[in-house]
Design an enzyme around this catalytic site. Structure first.
Site, PDB file in Angstrom:
ATOM      1  N   ILE A  95       0.548  -1.702  -0.432  1.00  0.00           N
ATOM      2  CA  ILE A  95       0.409  -0.418   0.148  1.00  0.00           C
ATOM      3  C   ILE A  95       1.064   1.005  -0.018  1.00  0.00           C
ATOM      4  O   ILE A  95       0.444   1.862  -0.708  1.00  0.00           O
ATOM      5  CB  ILE A  95      -0.784  -0.633   1.561  1.00  0.00           C
ATOM      6  CG1 ILE A  95      -1.673   0.952   1.328  1.00  0.00           C
ATOM      7  CG2 ILE A  95      -0.123   0.503   2.675  1.00  0.00           C
ATOM      8  CD1 ILE A  95      -3.143   1.101   2.088  1.00  0.00           C
ATOM      9  N   LYS A  96       1.956   1.080   1.092  1.00  0.00           N
ATOM     10  CA  LYS A  96       2.852   2.056   0.661  1.00  0.00           C
ATOM     11  C   LYS A  96       3.424   3.255  -0.967  1.00  0.00           C
ATOM     12  O   LYS A  96       3.029   3.626  -1.376  1.00  0.00           O
ATOM     13  CB  LYS A  96       4.048   2.355   1.424  1.00  0.00           C
ATOM     14  CG  LYS A  96       5.155   1.332   0.820  1.00  0.00           C
ATOM     15  CD  LYS A  96       6.065   0.758   2.151  1.00  0.00           C
ATOM     16  CE  LYS A  96       7.420  -0.441   0.877  1.00  0.00           C
ATOM     17  NZ  LYS A  96       8.081  -0.542   2.956  1.00  0.00           N
ATOM     18  N   GLY A  97       3.237   2.271  -2.069  1.00  0.00           N
ATOM     19  CA  GLY A  97       3.790   2.104  -2.943  1.00  0.00           C
ATOM     20  C   GLY A  97       5.015   2.856  -3.333  1.00  0.00           C
ATOM     21  O   GLY A  97       6.441   1.871  -2.905  1.00  0.00           O
TER      22      GLY A  97
END
Length: 248
Positions: A127-129
Site C-alpha cells: 500500500i505504501k507504493g
C-alpha cells in the site's frame, strides 16, 4: 540536426558530447587514467577526457569520462514498447473493474527462483507504493496476495490456482547468467501447461528486463525500470477489458 537523426547534447546542440562511467580492475593512479582514456577512445570518444577517477577497493578504480562521439541516433530505427492504454486514477480503476468483473480482481505477486529482492514487487503491491503512488493493495477492487521472495515456480502456480488469480506479477532483480529470463520462461511454460486457455495474465518486471521480450518470454507484459503502481493497475484494467470483450 535535420530529419530524425540526432547526436548527444553537451554544451551546444549537436556537439556530440557524452559522459560515460565505468570501473576497471586497475589500481588508482596515472596508469589507470590512461587505461580509461584508451578504452573510451576505442569506444568512439575523441577526444576522451577522464574528468573523475576514484579508488573503490584494492586494485579497482571508478571513472567518469567526458568526450565527443561521432555516432548518430536514427529515431526512426528506435524500437520500444509504448504505453497503449490510458493511465487511470485509482477511483477509475476501481470503477472499471467493478463494472467489468462485479467482483474483486485477484493479483498474486512474487519474486521467483532464488531472488530474495522484494523491493520491486513490494513497490508495486504494498500500500505504501512507489514514486508517490499507492500500491495495488490500496485499490478497493483488487485482492492482492504477495508471496514474497524465493518462491518456486511450482509453488507460485499452485497458489495462483488456489487463489483463482486473474493476474500473476513476478519480479526479478537477480540477473546473473540471465537468471531473470530463464526463470520467467520456466514460469510462463508452467502456467500454460497447468491452466491451458484459462491462464491468468502473466506480467514480469525488473530493472534489466526488455519490454520488447514479452512474447519471447511467454508473458503478456514486461515492465522495466521505474514502473509505477498506477501503470500496472491501468494495464490490468486494459488487459481485463480486452479479455472480457464480446467478439463482434
Amino acid at each position: 540536426m535535420s530529419g530524425h537523426h540526432i547526436r548527444p547534447y553537451g554544451d551546444t546542440t549537436g556537439d556530440g558530447m557524452a559522459q560515460l562511467s565505468f570501473t576497471l580492475p586497475v589500481p588508482h593512479g596515472p596508469r589507470a587514467d590512461g587505461a580509461a582514456a584508451q578504452l573510451a577512445a576505442k569506444m568512439g570518444m575523441d577526444p576522451a577526457m577522464v574528468v573523475h577517477s576514484h579508488p573503490i577497493g584494492d586494485g579497482f578504480t571508478f571513472f567518469v569520462v567526458y568526450g565527443s562521439v561521432t555516432h548518430l541516433v536514427d529515431l526512426d530505427a528506435v524500437q520500444v514498447v509504448e504505453r497503449d492504454y490510458p493511465l487511470l486514477a485509482p477511483a477509475d480503476v476501481n470503477a472499471a473493474l467493478k463494472r467489468l468483473l462485479r467482483r474483486k480482481l485477484v493479483v498474486v505477486g512474487a519474486c521467483i527462483g532464488t531472488d530474495a529482492h522484494t523491493v520491486g514487487i513490494d513497490a508495486i503491491l504494498n500500500i505504501k507504493g512507489f514514486a508517490g503512488e499507492k500500491g495495488l493493495e490500496y485499490y478497493r477492487e483488487l485482492r492482492v496476495v504477495n508471496l514474497g521472495a524465493q518462491v518456486t515456480v511450482a509453488d507460485l502456480v499452485k497458489r495462483a490456482r488456489a487463489e483463482r488469480a486473474d493476474a500473476v506479477l513476478v519480479s526479478q532483480v537477480v540477473t546473473q547468467r540471465d537468471a531473470h529470463l530463464l526463470n520467467t520462461r520456466e514460469m510462463s511454460a508452467a502456467f500454460r501447461e497447468a491452466t491451458g486457455a484459462d491462464c491468468p495474465l502473466l506480467v514480469a518486471g525488473g530493472p534489466r528486463f526488455d519490454p520488447l521480450m514479452a512474447a519471447e518470454l511467454g508473458v503478456d507484459r514486461v515492465f522495466g525500470r521505474g514502473t509505477t503502481p498506477g501503470e500496472v493497475a491501468s494495464y490490468l484494467v486494459h488487459a481485463i477489458t480486452e479479455r472480457t470483450a464480446v467478439p463482434a
